[in-house]
Design a protein around this motif. Structure first.
Motif, mmCIF file in Angstrom:
data_model
loop_
_atom_site.group_PDB
_atom_site.id
_atom_site.type_symbol
_atom_site.label_atom_id
_atom_site.label_comp_id
_atom_site.label_asym_id
_atom_site.label_seq_id
_atom_site.Cartn_x
_atom_site.Cartn_y
_atom_site.Cartn_z
ATOM 1 N N GLU A 171 -2.854 -7.653 -0.814
ATOM 2 C CA GLU A 171 -3.446 -6.971 0.402
ATOM 3 C C GLU A 171 -4.738 -7.600 0.576
ATOM 4 O O GLU A 171 -5.242 -7.834 1.729
ATOM 5 C CB GLU A 171 -3.488 -5.344 0.297
ATOM 6 C CG GLU A 171 -3.800 -4.706 1.556
ATOM 7 C CD GLU A 171 -2.815 -4.599 2.516
ATOM 8 O OE1 GLU A 171 -3.383 -4.555 3.877
ATOM 9 O OE2 GLU A 171 -1.538 -4.969 2.390
ATOM 10 N N LEU A 175 -6.134 -9.607 4.170
ATOM 11 C CA LEU A 175 -7.134 -9.040 4.805
ATOM 12 C C LEU A 175 -8.275 -10.112 4.843
ATOM 13 O O LEU A 175 -8.857 -10.416 5.880
ATOM 14 C CB LEU A 175 -7.868 -7.756 4.276
ATOM 15 C CG LEU A 175 -7.006 -6.647 4.382
ATOM 16 C CD1 LEU A 175 -7.905 -5.483 3.525
ATOM 17 C CD2 LEU A 175 -7.165 -6.036 5.686
ATOM 18 N N ASP A 246 -11.006 -2.693 4.734
ATOM 19 C CA ASP A 246 -9.867 -1.425 4.653
ATOM 20 C C ASP A 246 -8.918 -1.589 3.730
ATOM 21 O O ASP A 246 -7.638 -2.254 4.220
ATOM 22 C CB ASP A 246 -9.418 -1.858 6.328
ATOM 23 C CG ASP A 246 -8.308 -0.752 6.577
ATOM 24 O OD1 ASP A 246 -8.255 0.487 6.152
ATOM 25 O OD2 ASP A 246 -7.584 -1.164 7.586
ATOM 26 N N LEU A 247 -9.224 -1.237 2.441
ATOM 27 C CA LEU A 247 -8.152 -1.623 1.548
ATOM 28 C C LEU A 247 -8.537 -0.189 0.354
ATOM 29 O O LEU A 247 -9.384 0.155 0.143
ATOM 30 C CB LEU A 247 -8.534 -2.836 0.666
ATOM 31 C CG LEU A 247 -7.361 -3.358 -0.049
ATOM 32 C CD1 LEU A 247 -7.493 -4.528 -0.647
ATOM 33 C CD2 LEU A 247 -6.955 -2.654 -1.384
#
Length: 327
Positions: A171, A175, A246-247
């Motif tokens: 992820e 990102l 945003d993780l």
């Protein structure tokens, strides 16, 4: 006449049972409660489960004794709880593997979470990027910049292929638009720590609590924790929200009972564990172990588990489709 007497006796017996059943449940517990921990003694999950249960038993008025049932990535212990009598005297703890890995990979026939009644979530333990103290990265932005300069060269110790830590780094790659060299170390945080101490890697992904001894001794530093708020123990480590990342990723501990455990027994257990979790004794203890308490009650945690499964299973399906993990 005899028939009428039999009917009357049956009706009387039914009335007594109807009156006695709630009274018995209200008296719960009347004996020791067995808590199945599906991991080995001495680990992080075991330590937290034992501590909070030792406080909860004061509220319950009965001993909560721990039984460690290892194997099958927690499946063996959880199957033990699923098969137990639903009377509140056998309960167990679930972790990420119990909720995500085992159900998704269908590791054990008959393992179905609807055979359990959730009692509550105790903790929410976020993952973090941890670096050796002499690593050249002071911030997550430094690490991302280095990965952009040298695509595929920055080594990162994850846990199993397809694990939570693996998903988190995939992820991050997406990102940040980077390509990392993700090296799996099956067996959890122990092998990751050894790899960092030996100099094989200078970056690892797991919880801050897992690396507590290295962090406390100054051999490692946390770059970022994938959480929404500062860690109660390591408040100097930026959380993802404040880092603009945003993780979110992490494990958790949930207490559960067999399905069909009476509602009032579930409520009694939930109340005892919530009070234990939020009380001063546990809060003071947990503030030193790098884990964030995060209570969710029976219905809330049931809904939360369903949401987690839906989101992560979709991630797994995409990784399979893309050939990142095996079918």
């Amino acid at each position: 006449m005899h028939h009428l007497r039999t009917l009357a006796a049956t009706a009387a017996t039914a009335a007594i049972v109807a009156i006695a059943a709630p009274a018995a449940a209200q008296d719960y517990p009347t004996k020791d409660i067995r808590l199945v921990v599906p991991w080995g003694a001495g680990g992080g999950t075991d330590g937290i489960a034992r501590k909070v249960s030792a406080i909860a038993e004061k509220e319950l008025g009965q001993t909560v004794y721990v039984e460690n049932v290892e194997g099958g990535m927690s499946a063996n212990g959880i199957m033990n709880v699923m098969a137990a009598r639903p009377d509140g005297y056998t309960i167990g703890v679930l972790t990420y593997d119990s909720v995500i890995t085992v159900p998704y990979q269908q590791l054990l026939p008959g393992y179905e979470l609807d055979k359990l009644q959730m009692i509550g979530r105790l903790t929410n333990e976020s993952d973090a990027i941890i670096v050796a103290d002499d690593a050249p990265y002071q911030t997550i932005d430094d690490l991302i910049a280095a990965a952009k300069e040298a695509p595929g060269d920055v080594k990162v110790a994850i846990q199993n292929t397809g694990s939570r830590t693996h998903l988190a780094m995939l992820e991050l790659e997406k990102l940040a638009g980077i390509d990392l060299d993700l090296i799996p170390y099956p067996g959890g945080a122990g092998p990751q720590k050894e790899a960092m101490l030996s100099g094989e890697v200078v970056i690892a992904v797991t919880s801050l609590g897992d690396f507590a001894n290295l962090l406390d001794e100054g051999d490692a530093r946390g770059l970022v924790e994938f959480s929404d708020a500062p860690n109660p123990t390591y408040s100097d480590v930026p959380d993802a929200k404040s880092a603009g990342l945003d993780l979110r990723s992490g494990s958790f501990i949930i207490v559960a009972a067999p399905a069909r455990t009476p509602d009032d027994v579930v409520a009694r257990l939930a109340e005892a564990y919530q009070q234990a979790l939020e009380g001063e004794e546990f809060q003071e203890w947990v503030s030193k172990v790098g884990v964030t308490p995060g209570w969710l009650g029976p219905q809330e945690v049931t809904d939360w588990v369903a949401e987690q499964q839906e989101a992560v299973f979709a991630q797994f399906d995409k990784l399979k489709a893309d050939g990142v993990i095996a079918q």
